[in-house]
Every structure is written in structure tokens, then in C-alpha cells.
Design a protein around this motif. Structure first.
Motif, PDB file in Angstrom:
ATOM      1  N   GLN A  46      -7.239   2.356   6.611  1.00  0.00           N
ATOM      2  CA  GLN A  46      -8.298   3.165   5.997  1.00  0.00           C
ATOM      3  C   GLN A  46      -9.117   3.888   7.068  1.00  0.00           C
ATOM      4  O   GLN A  46      -9.481   5.047   6.896  1.00  0.00           O
ATOM      5  CB  GLN A  46      -9.208   2.276   5.140  1.00  0.00           C
ATOM      6  N   ASN A 104     -11.034  12.557  -3.341  1.00  0.00           N
ATOM      7  CA  ASN A 104     -11.188  12.785  -4.780  1.00  0.00           C
ATOM      8  C   ASN A 104     -11.412  14.263  -5.085  1.00  0.00           C
ATOM      9  O   ASN A 104     -11.360  15.110  -4.191  1.00  0.00           O
ATOM     10  CB  ASN A 104     -12.295  11.896  -5.362  1.00  0.00           C
ATOM     11  N   ILE A 113     -11.978   8.542  -0.612  1.00  0.00           N
ATOM     12  CA  ILE A 113     -11.963   7.429  -1.564  1.00  0.00           C
ATOM     13  C   ILE A 113     -12.051   6.109  -0.789  1.00  0.00           C
ATOM     14  O   ILE A 113     -11.358   5.926   0.211  1.00  0.00           O
ATOM     15  CB  ILE A 113     -10.686   7.471  -2.419  1.00  0.00           C
ATOM     16  N   LYS A 118     -11.619   2.153   0.386  1.00  0.00           N
ATOM     17  CA  LYS A 118     -10.379   1.374   0.511  1.00  0.00           C
ATOM     18  C   LYS A 118     -10.160   0.426  -0.656  1.00  0.00           C
ATOM     19  O   LYS A 118      -9.036   0.045  -0.940  1.00  0.00           O
ATOM     20  CB  LYS A 118     -10.353   0.608   1.825  1.00  0.00           C
ATOM     21  N   HIS A 138      -4.189  12.761  -0.859  1.00  0.00           N
ATOM     22  CA  HIS A 138      -4.072  11.628  -1.777  1.00  0.00           C
ATOM     23  C   HIS A 138      -5.289  10.708  -1.687  1.00  0.00           C
ATOM     24  O   HIS A 138      -5.571   9.952  -2.612  1.00  0.00           O
ATOM     25  CB  HIS A 138      -2.820  10.798  -1.475  1.00  0.00           C
ATOM     26  N   PHE A 139      -5.993  10.762  -0.564  1.00  0.00           N
ATOM     27  CA  PHE A 139      -7.107   9.852  -0.316  1.00  0.00           C
ATOM     28  C   PHE A 139      -8.458  10.539  -0.409  1.00  0.00           C
ATOM     29  O   PHE A 139      -9.451  10.041   0.088  1.00  0.00           O
ATOM     30  CB  PHE A 139      -6.922   9.191   1.053  1.00  0.00           C
ATOM     31  N   ASN A 197       0.818  -1.197   0.000  1.00  0.00           N
ATOM     32  CA  ASN A 197       0.000   0.000   0.000  1.00  0.00           C
ATOM     33  C   ASN A 197       0.858   1.255   0.000  1.00  0.00           C
ATOM     34  O   ASN A 197       2.078   1.197   0.055  1.00  0.00           O
ATOM     35  CB  ASN A 197      -0.992  -0.009   1.177  1.00  0.00           C
ATOM     36  N   TYR A 198       0.215   2.405  -0.045  1.00  0.00           N
ATOM     37  CA  TYR A 198       0.893   3.699  -0.150  1.00  0.00           C
ATOM     38  C   TYR A 198       1.829   3.947   1.024  1.00  0.00           C
ATOM     39  O   TYR A 198       2.920   4.469   0.859  1.00  0.00           O
ATOM     40  CB  TYR A 198      -0.159   4.812  -0.234  1.00  0.00           C
ATOM     41  N   VAL A 215      -8.237   2.601  -3.170  1.00  0.00           N
ATOM     42  CA  VAL A 215      -6.933   3.054  -2.681  1.00  0.00           C
ATOM     43  C   VAL A 215      -6.041   1.873  -2.331  1.00  0.00           C
ATOM     44  O   VAL A 215      -4.833   1.995  -2.260  1.00  0.00           O
ATOM     45  CB  VAL A 215      -7.124   3.973  -1.450  1.00  0.00           C
ATOM     46  N   ARG A 216      -6.667   0.693  -2.113  1.00  0.00           N
ATOM     47  CA  ARG A 216      -5.975  -0.548  -1.748  1.00  0.00           C
ATOM     48  C   ARG A 216      -5.235  -0.436  -0.423  1.00  0.00           C
ATOM     49  O   ARG A 216      -4.038  -0.701  -0.328  1.00  0.00           O
ATOM     50  CB  ARG A 216      -5.032  -0.987  -2.857  1.00  0.00           C
ATOM     51  N   LEU A 217      -5.984  -0.002   0.593  1.00  0.00           N
ATOM     52  CA  LEU A 217      -5.442   0.074   1.941  1.00  0.00           C
ATOM     53  C   LEU A 217      -6.086  -1.005   2.800  1.00  0.00           C
ATOM     54  O   LEU A 217      -7.228  -1.391   2.561  1.00  0.00           O
ATOM     55  CB  LEU A 217      -5.762   1.437   2.561  1.00  0.00           C
TER      56      LEU A 217
END
Length: 83
Positions: free
Chosen positions: A57, A39, A45, A47, A36-37, A16-17, A50-52
Motif C-alpha cells: 500500500q 476512487n 483508497i 488499504k 484501480h487504487f 491481493n490484487y 483494497v486489502r493490500l
């Protein structure tokens, strides 16, 4: 008897980020990181996009809400020219 081949399985951790950028602490005063999270309309956004992980999240969402209450981040972003 036939020999059964063992299939090797790679266990891949989700990248993840925060792990990519070696970030260990999320602070509500760091609006550049939190942006970054969010929009273009100012919404958080989900999860899945964002793929957290769920835990991170929740921390991100809590800090975005705190930053909004402290007037560091806007609740909504309205573009006047685009209707």
C-alpha cells in the motif's frame, strides 16, 4: 484419560490484487494499474478496502503521488454536472 482431538488449522495467505495478477513491479508510469487504487473523486483508497499489505500500500501510494507530480494522473476529479 480423555484423548484430546487436534484441530487442523489452515493458514490462508491474503490474496491481493498483485498476487492474483502476477504483478511484481509497481511503476508510476503505469496509470492504468494505479487507477484501480483511486476512487471516483481521485482519492487514494485505504488499504482496508483494497486489502493490500502495508508495504505494498505504501508503494502504491508513493507511485500515485509521483504520477500526480508528473501530471500523468489528476489530483482531483471534478464532475461539473453533479453538485
Amino acid at each position: 484419560m480423555k484423548k484430546v482431538k487436534k484441530v487442523s488449522i489452515k493458514i490462508v495467505k491474503k490474496n491481493n490484487y498483485f498476487t492474483r495478477n502476477n504483478i511484481t513491479y509497481i511503476d508510476y508510469k503505469d496509470t492504468k494499474l494505479l487507477s484501480h487504487f483511486v476512487n471516483k473523486q481521485g482519492q487514494i483508497i485505504p488499504k482496508t478496502f483494497v486489502r493490500l499489505p502495508s508495504k505494498i500500500q505504501r508503494m502504491v501510494a508513493k507511485n500515485i503521488k509521483r504520477a500526480r507530480q508528473m501530471k500523468l494522473m489528476p489530483y482531483i476529479i471534478v464532475n461539473q454536472g453533479e453538485f
